[in-house]
Design a protein around this motif. Structure first.
Motif, PDB file in Angstrom:
ATOM      1  N   ASP A  10       0.876  -1.163   0.000  1.00 54.81           N
ATOM      2  CA  ASP A  10       0.000   0.000   0.000  1.00 54.81           C
ATOM      3  C   ASP A  10       0.914   1.214   0.000  1.00 54.81           C
ATOM      4  OD1 ASP A  10      -1.709   2.117   0.550  1.00 54.81           O
ATOM      5  OD2 ASP A  10      -2.890   1.000   2.020  1.00 54.81           O
ATOM      6  N   VAL A  11       0.870   1.994  -1.049  1.00 57.25           N
ATOM      7  CA  VAL A  11       1.785   3.135  -1.158  1.00 57.25           C
ATOM      8  C   VAL A  11       1.544   4.176  -0.073  1.00 57.25           C
ATOM      9  CG1 VAL A  11       2.155   2.807  -3.634  1.00 57.25           C
ATOM     10  CG2 VAL A  11       0.394   4.390  -2.848  1.00 57.25           C
ATOM     11  N   LEU A  12       0.416   4.104   0.605  1.00 56.78           N
ATOM     12  CA  LEU A  12       0.126   5.033   1.695  1.00 56.78           C
ATOM     13  C   LEU A  12       0.622   4.504   3.038  1.00 56.78           C
ATOM     14  CD1 LEU A  12      -3.498   6.068   0.680  1.00 56.78           C
ATOM     15  CD2 LEU A  12      -1.340   7.245   0.185  1.00 56.78           C
ATOM     16  N   GLU A  13       1.122   3.289   3.066  1.00 55.31           N
ATOM     17  CA  GLU A  13       1.607   2.656   4.299  1.00 55.31           C
ATOM     18  C   GLU A  13       3.119   2.459   4.214  1.00 55.31           C
ATOM     19  OE1 GLU A  13       0.105   1.845   7.079  1.00 55.31           O
ATOM     20  OE2 GLU A  13      -1.987   2.145   6.559  1.00 55.31           O
ATOM     21  N   ASP A  14       3.849   3.550   4.196  1.00 50.33           N
ATOM     22  CA  ASP A  14       5.300   3.507   4.025  1.00 50.33           C
ATOM     23  C   ASP A  14       6.000   2.705   5.125  1.00 50.33           C
ATOM     24  OD1 ASP A  14       7.420   4.268   2.316  1.00 50.33           O
ATOM     25  OD2 ASP A  14       8.063   5.748   3.797  1.00 50.33           O
ATOM     26  N   ALA A  62      -3.500   9.967  -8.817  1.00 52.53           N
ATOM     27  CA  ALA A  62      -3.172   8.830  -7.948  1.00 52.53           C
ATOM     28  C   ALA A  62      -2.371   7.777  -8.698  1.00 52.53           C
ATOM     29  CB  ALA A  62      -4.446   8.210  -7.390  1.00 52.53           C
ATOM     30  N   THR A  63      -2.693   7.551  -9.955  1.00 57.60           N
ATOM     31  CA  THR A  63      -1.971   6.568 -10.758  1.00 57.60           C
ATOM     32  C   THR A  63      -0.536   7.022 -10.992  1.00 57.60           C
ATOM     33  OG1 THR A  63      -4.037   5.994 -11.865  1.00 57.60           O
ATOM     34  CG2 THR A  63      -2.008   5.239 -12.901  1.00 57.60           C
ATOM     35  N   GLN A  68       5.247   6.571  -9.667  1.00 57.16           N
ATOM     36  CA  GLN A  68       6.476   7.213  -9.187  1.00 57.16           C
ATOM     37  C   GLN A  68       6.973   6.523  -7.919  1.00 57.16           C
ATOM     38  OE1 GLN A  68       5.277  11.308  -8.781  1.00 57.16           O
ATOM     39  NE2 GLN A  68       5.693  11.783 -10.927  1.00 57.16           N
ATOM     40  N   TYR A  69       6.077   6.244  -7.004  1.00 57.12           N
ATOM     41  CA  TYR A  69       6.446   5.574  -5.762  1.00 57.12           C
ATOM     42  C   TYR A  69       7.049   4.195  -6.055  1.00 57.12           C
ATOM     43  CZ  TYR A  69       6.080   3.474  -1.131  1.00 57.12           C
ATOM     44  OH  TYR A  69       6.364   2.850   0.055  1.00 57.12           O
ATOM     45  N   ILE A  88       0.140  -2.508 -11.391  1.00 55.93           N
ATOM     46  CA  ILE A  88      -0.922  -1.742 -10.748  1.00 55.93           C
ATOM     47  C   ILE A  88      -2.243  -2.244 -11.318  1.00 55.93           C
ATOM     48  CG2 ILE A  88      -1.959   0.551 -10.462  1.00 55.93           C
ATOM     49  CD1 ILE A  88       0.837   1.743 -10.912  1.00 55.93           C
ATOM     50  N   ALA A  89      -3.232  -2.369 -10.454  1.00 51.96           N
ATOM     51  CA  ALA A  89      -4.570  -2.754 -10.899  1.00 51.96           C
ATOM     52  C   ALA A  89      -5.583  -1.855 -10.197  1.00 51.96           C
ATOM     53  CB  ALA A  89      -4.842  -4.220 -10.587  1.00 51.96           C
ATOM     54  N   PHE A  90      -6.809  -1.942 -10.630  1.00 50.56           N
ATOM     55  CA  PHE A  90      -7.884  -1.142 -10.064  1.00 50.56           C
ATOM     56  C   PHE A  90      -8.906  -2.068  -9.432  1.00 50.56           C
ATOM     57  CE2 PHE A  90      -6.111   1.167 -13.628  1.00 50.56           C
ATOM     58  CZ  PHE A  90      -5.825   2.387 -13.046  1.00 50.56           C
ATOM     59  N   GLY A  91      -9.222  -1.821  -8.164  1.00 50.37           N
ATOM     60  CA  GLY A  91     -10.221  -2.625  -7.485  1.00 50.37           C
ATOM     61  C   GLY A  91      -9.866  -2.831  -6.025  1.00 50.37           C
TER      62      GLY A  91
END
Length: 142
Positions: A10-14, A62-63, A68-69, A88-91
């Motif tokens: 999760d890119v938000l959970e560094d 966001a994509t 980049q991350y 990367i996928a969506f869902g």
């Protein structure tokens, strides 16, 4: 031992990612494995991207940030660049992780998990859903 390792992040959970990376590096180096990092974006990003007709300049913010991350993560990991890639996928993360695992057939899935709390016990977490649904070994890092 492992030829292909799937690493959902999760890119938000560094902080979780930082805990997972040493395990990924060690296991991948030991067996010269290919590592595939993976992130699932919300469906709203997919809708925006559907209207972009593939032009990068119109991609959802966001994509772009996720790409980049993941590129930065790939550059920072201590593994040969030819052994590291991302997808990367969506869902919903659990569903997309399991779908990708069915497609690419990794020998191992390594993912981070926070300490469970009441909401994850009632609703389930992505990590527990992957553990229940995976057809391969799963290593959960806390």
């Amino acid at each position: 031992m492992y030829k292909k390792i799937l690493v959902p992040i999760d890119v938000l959970e560094d902080e979780l990612t930082k805990k997972v990376i040493p395990h990924v590096e060690c296991l991948a180096r030991l067996s010269n494995a290919q590592v595939i990092f993976f992130h699932a974006l919300p469906v709203s990003s997919a809708i925006i991207n559907a209207y972009s007709f593939g032009f990068d300049e119109f991609k959802d913010h966001a994509t772009v940030q996720t790409e980049q991350y993941l590129h930065q993560l790939m550059d920072s990991i201590n593994l040969p660049h030819e052994h590291v890639s991302f997808s990367i996928a969506f869902g919903h993360p659990r569903d997309e992780i399991l779908a990708l695992a069915d497609e690419i057939k990794p020998d191992l899935i390594i993912l981070g998990s926070r300490r469970p709390n009441i909401s994850t016990h009632l609703l389930g977490s992505n990590a527990s859903g992957v553990v229940r649904g995976a057809k391969t070994a799963v290593l959960v890092i806390r």
